[in-house]
Each structure stands twice: as C-alpha cells, then as structure tokens.
Design a protein around this motif. Structure first.
Motif, PDB file in Angstrom:
ATOM      1  N   ALA A   1       7.486   8.756  -8.727  1.00 34.52           N
ATOM      2  CA  ALA A   1       6.761  10.026  -8.822  1.00 34.52           C
ATOM      3  C   ALA A   1       6.930  10.853  -7.544  1.00 34.52           C
ATOM      4  O   ALA A   1       7.141  12.066  -7.610  1.00 34.52           O
ATOM      5  N   HIS A   2       6.820  10.202  -6.389  1.00 35.71           N
ATOM      6  CA  HIS A   2       6.933  10.905  -5.102  1.00 35.71           C
ATOM      7  C   HIS A   2       7.494   9.950  -4.057  1.00 35.71           C
ATOM      8  O   HIS A   2       7.266   8.743  -4.118  1.00 35.71           O
ATOM      9  N   VAL A   3       8.204  10.515  -3.084  1.00 36.76           N
ATOM     10  CA  VAL A   3       8.628   9.775  -1.894  1.00 36.76           C
ATOM     11  C   VAL A   3       7.961  10.453  -0.708  1.00 36.76           C
ATOM     12  O   VAL A   3       8.224  11.627  -0.423  1.00 36.76           O
ATOM     13  N   LEU A   4       7.095   9.703  -0.005  1.00 43.62           N
ATOM     14  CA  LEU A   4       6.297  10.269   1.072  1.00 43.62           C
ATOM     15  C   LEU A   4       6.681   9.631   2.410  1.00 43.62           C
ATOM     16  O   LEU A   4       7.136   8.488   2.457  1.00 43.62           O
ATOM     17  N   PRO A   5       6.490  10.366   3.503  1.00 40.87           N
ATOM     18  CA  PRO A   5       6.709   9.746   4.824  1.00 40.87           C
ATOM     19  C   PRO A   5       5.664   8.678   5.079  1.00 40.87           C
ATOM     20  O   PRO A   5       4.597   8.646   4.448  1.00 40.87           O
ATOM     21  N   LEU A   6       5.959   7.804   6.022  1.00 39.62           N
ATOM     22  CA  LEU A   6       5.018   6.744   6.371  1.00 39.62           C
ATOM     23  C   LEU A   6       3.715   7.354   6.886  1.00 39.62           C
ATOM     24  O   LEU A   6       3.728   8.296   7.684  1.00 39.62           O
ATOM     25  N   ALA A   7       2.600   6.837   6.407  1.00 37.88           N
ATOM     26  CA  ALA A   7       1.284   7.340   6.784  1.00 37.88           C
ATOM     27  C   ALA A   7       0.329   6.165   6.930  1.00 37.88           C
ATOM     28  O   ALA A   7       0.609   5.064   6.446  1.00 37.88           O
ATOM     29  N   PRO A   8      -0.805   6.367   7.606  1.00 40.78           N
ATOM     30  CA  PRO A   8      -1.770   5.272   7.754  1.00 40.78           C
ATOM     31  C   PRO A   8      -2.262   4.757   6.404  1.00 40.78           C
ATOM     32  O   PRO A   8      -2.492   5.530   5.476  1.00 40.78           O
ATOM     33  N   VAL A   9      -2.405   3.446   6.319  1.00 42.28           N
ATOM     34  CA  VAL A   9      -2.891   2.795   5.105  1.00 42.28           C
ATOM     35  C   VAL A   9      -4.223   2.124   5.435  1.00 42.28           C
ATOM     36  O   VAL A   9      -4.323   1.385   6.417  1.00 42.28           O
ATOM     37  N   ARG A  10      -5.231   2.387   4.603  1.00 41.01           N
ATOM     38  CA  ARG A  10      -6.538   1.765   4.834  1.00 41.01           C
ATOM     39  C   ARG A  10      -6.537   0.350   4.276  1.00 41.01           C
ATOM     40  O   ARG A  10      -6.312   0.141   3.090  1.00 41.01           O
ATOM     41  N   PRO A  11      -6.785  -0.663   5.128  1.00 40.30           N
ATOM     42  CA  PRO A  11      -6.813  -2.054   4.634  1.00 40.30           C
ATOM     43  C   PRO A  11      -7.885  -2.235   3.569  1.00 40.30           C
ATOM     44  O   PRO A  11      -8.907  -1.540   3.569  1.00 40.30           O
ATOM     45  N   PHE A  12      -7.631  -3.165   2.675  1.00 38.03           N
ATOM     46  CA  PHE A  12      -8.576  -3.441   1.598  1.00 38.03           C
ATOM     47  C   PHE A  12      -8.798  -4.947   1.546  1.00 38.03           C
ATOM     48  O   PHE A  12      -7.978  -5.691   0.989  1.00 38.03           O
ATOM     49  N   PRO A  13      -9.905  -5.436   2.131  1.00 36.64           N
ATOM     50  CA  PRO A  13     -10.162  -6.885   2.167  1.00 36.64           C
ATOM     51  C   PRO A  13     -10.284  -7.482   0.763  1.00 36.64           C
ATOM     52  O   PRO A  13     -10.638  -6.794  -0.200  1.00 36.64           O
ATOM     53  N   GLY A  14      -9.999  -8.779   0.683  1.00 33.77           N
ATOM     54  CA  GLY A  14     -10.176  -9.488  -0.579  1.00 33.77           C
ATOM     55  C   GLY A  14      -9.004  -9.406  -1.520  1.00 33.77           C
ATOM     56  O   GLY A  14      -9.102  -9.833  -2.677  1.00 33.77           O
ATOM     57  N   THR A  15      -7.882  -8.871  -1.052  1.00 36.26           N
ATOM     58  CA  THR A  15      -6.677  -8.764  -1.887  1.00 36.26           C
ATOM     59  C   THR A  15      -5.571  -9.626  -1.287  1.00 36.26           C
ATOM     60  O   THR A  15      -5.650 -10.043  -0.127  1.00 36.26           O
ATOM     61  N   PRO A  16      -4.504  -9.916  -2.052  1.00 33.24           N
ATOM     62  CA  PRO A  16      -3.386 -10.697  -1.502  1.00 33.24           C
ATOM     63  C   PRO A  16      -2.782 -10.024  -0.269  1.00 33.24           C
ATOM     64  O   PRO A  16      -2.912  -8.811  -0.085  1.00 33.24           O
ATOM     65  N   ALA A  17      -2.122 -10.811   0.575  1.00 32.68           N
ATOM     66  CA  ALA A  17      -1.595 -10.305   1.845  1.00 32.68           C
ATOM     67  C   ALA A  17      -0.611  -9.150   1.661  1.00 32.68           C
ATOM     68  O   ALA A  17      -0.510  -8.275   2.531  1.00 32.68           O
ATOM     69  N   TYR A  18       0.110  -9.136   0.543  1.00 30.45           N
ATOM     70  CA  TYR A  18       1.101  -8.076   0.349  1.00 30.45           C
ATOM     71  C   TYR A  18       0.495  -6.767  -0.160  1.00 30.45           C
ATOM     72  O   TYR A  18       1.201  -5.767  -0.297  1.00 30.45           O
ATOM     73  N   ILE A  19      -0.810  -6.764  -0.448  1.00 31.67           N
ATOM     74  CA  ILE A  19      -1.490  -5.506  -0.758  1.00 31.67           C
ATOM     75  C   ILE A  19      -1.939  -4.912   0.571  1.00 31.67           C
ATOM     76  O   ILE A  19      -2.913  -5.360   1.183  1.00 31.67           O
ATOM     77  N   ALA A  20      -1.218  -3.915   1.056  1.00 35.90           N
ATOM     78  CA  ALA A  20      -1.469  -3.366   2.385  1.00 35.90           C
ATOM     79  C   ALA A  20      -2.790  -2.616   2.453  1.00 35.90           C
ATOM     80  O   ALA A  20      -3.372  -2.478   3.528  1.00 35.90           O
ATOM     81  N   GLY A  21      -3.253  -2.097   1.334  1.00 35.48           N
ATOM     82  CA  GLY A  21      -4.487  -1.333   1.290  1.00 35.48           C
ATOM     83  C   GLY A  21      -4.360  -0.179   0.326  1.00 35.48           C
ATOM     84  O   GLY A  21      -3.712  -0.302  -0.720  1.00 35.48           O
ATOM     85  N   VAL A  22      -4.959   0.951   0.694  1.00 34.33           N
ATOM     86  CA  VAL A  22      -4.899   2.141  -0.162  1.00 34.33           C
ATOM     87  C   VAL A  22      -4.598   3.364   0.687  1.00 34.33           C
ATOM     88  O   VAL A  22      -4.884   3.400   1.891  1.00 34.33           O
ATOM     89  N   ILE A  23      -4.009   4.363   0.042  1.00 35.77           N
ATOM     90  CA  ILE A  23      -3.826   5.675   0.649  1.00 35.77           C
ATOM     91  C   ILE A  23      -4.476   6.709  -0.255  1.00 35.77           C
ATOM     92  O   ILE A  23      -4.742   6.445  -1.432  1.00 35.77           O
TER      93      ILE A  23
END
Length: 226
Positions: free
Chosen positions: A21-43
C-alpha cells in the motif's frame, strides 16, 4: 510482475507490489509489550495504529538496522479464505451478467422475428416470459461481492530501495520445506543471483493474527466486562 526487493544479510527477497500500500521512510515505532519479539510495536498512519513486523527479527533473530535503506513497508494482509470466496462470488456474478446479456440478445432476435412474422406473437410472448425469469435470476445472483477489507501491516525491511519486474513463471520451488516459515515462497534466478518471493498472506500465523487484530477489539471486550 513487479516486486519490491529487500535484503536479509545480503540475500535478496521480494514482495509482490500488488500487496504493497505504501513505502515509508524509517520512523519511530512504539513498543507493544506482550507480543512476540518480532512484533516491533505500532506506528500511526493516517490516524490509525498499524502493527509493525521486524522481518530481520522474524527471519534472523536480530532487529532491523537503522540504515538509510531501511523502510517501513505497509502491506495489505488479506485472509486467503476471504479472497478466495470473493473471487468465487465475482465469477458467479460474471456468469450471471453474461446470461443477462444473452437474454437481451434473445429479446432483439424476438423483435426481428415479430416484424417478419406477425403470426409468431404467442411464441414470442412465451420466449419473452422465459427471458424475463432468467433475467430476474441473473439480477438476484449478479451482484458482485467484494472481499472483506484487508488488514494493514507494516514491515521493517532493510535494503528496500528498488523494484524489479520478474515473470511469475521464472519462480520455482526451492526444494527445501520450511513449515516454520511458510512465508518463504519460491525462488527465481537472474544475473545477480537468487531472489526469493515472500508471501505476505503467510507472514502471521493464526495466534499472532488474533493478538494483532482481535475481534472484537480488546479494548471493547475489556469495557464489556466492567
């Protein structure tokens, strides 16, 4: 077919551009506890939270590096079953529409026959009645049904800076089963070596999908229990 290429420790991989859908530049990702290690969080994207999968962490066990070539790639994660059902419904609708067009052609033929032979009125009425019934069936079954809206997912990818056209026929199975990484698809070879197709629909298993896209949303379920 057009693909977006990226790298995992120097090896090339590809995403089908139709899934992107979109290709975005790298931006801060908010961590999301309680998920597998490869889930970096949410944007946040256009006012909505989007889960982020760190593909190097998923594939190699290390986090994505903050390189100039690292991108956040937003993909549409559609359930394979939903897409298949929608395709079947659309095929049925196409057939119904073809039947409707055939009925219209029959009506025109009947009009021409009526002009040529006035004695054919009774037969024409009978055919018109049958055509109307067939048209009614086509109208009831001809509405096209869209697949359920896809869920949005962001992928952290290294080296995701260029696209390449590769014919689907050039891809072949790699000969190694990867039941723990079903997202690894077939491979193709070009002048630069091998490139492997990453299947977006297989990135998340059922358990992780349920964590990231609960139905109903977890906050609503919590409110209902208060």
């Amino acid at each position: 077919m057009l693909f977006l290429l990226f790298e995992l420790d120097g090896e090339r991989y590809a995403l089908d551009a139709r899934d992107i859908a979109h290709v975005l530049p790298l931006a801060p990702v908010r961590p999301f506890p309680g998920t597998p290690a490869y889930i970096a969080g949410v944007i946040d994207h256009e006012g909505a939270p989007v889960p982020v999968v760190d593909l190097p962490m998923l594939a190699l066990g290390r986090p994505a590096r903050a390189w100039m070539s690292t991108r956040l790639v937003l993909v549409d994660l559609r359930d394979r079953e939903e897409a298949s059902e929608a395709n079947e419904a659309n095929e049925a609708a196409d057939k119904a529409n073809e039947a409707n067009e055939a009925n219209e052609a029959a009506d025109k033929a009947n009009e021409a026959a009526d002009k040529a032979d006035k004695a054919n009125e009774a037969d024409k009425a009978d055919k018109a009645d049958k055509a109307d019934k067939a048209a009614d069936k086509a109208d009831h079954g001809g509405a096209r049904r869209e697949a359920a809206p896809p869920r949005r997912l962001a992928l952290l990818l290294e080296g995701a800076t260029r696209t390449q056209s590769i014919a689907a026929a050039r891809f072949a199975e790699g000969g190694i089963a990867t039941p723990g990484a079903r997202w690894l698809g077939p491979i193709a070879r070009d002048e630069s070596g091998y490139v492997q197709w990453v299947k977006v629909a297989h990135l998340l298993d059922a358990r992780v999908r349920a964590l990231l896209y609960p139905d109903p949303p977890s906050w609503r379920a919590a409110e209902a229990t208060r």
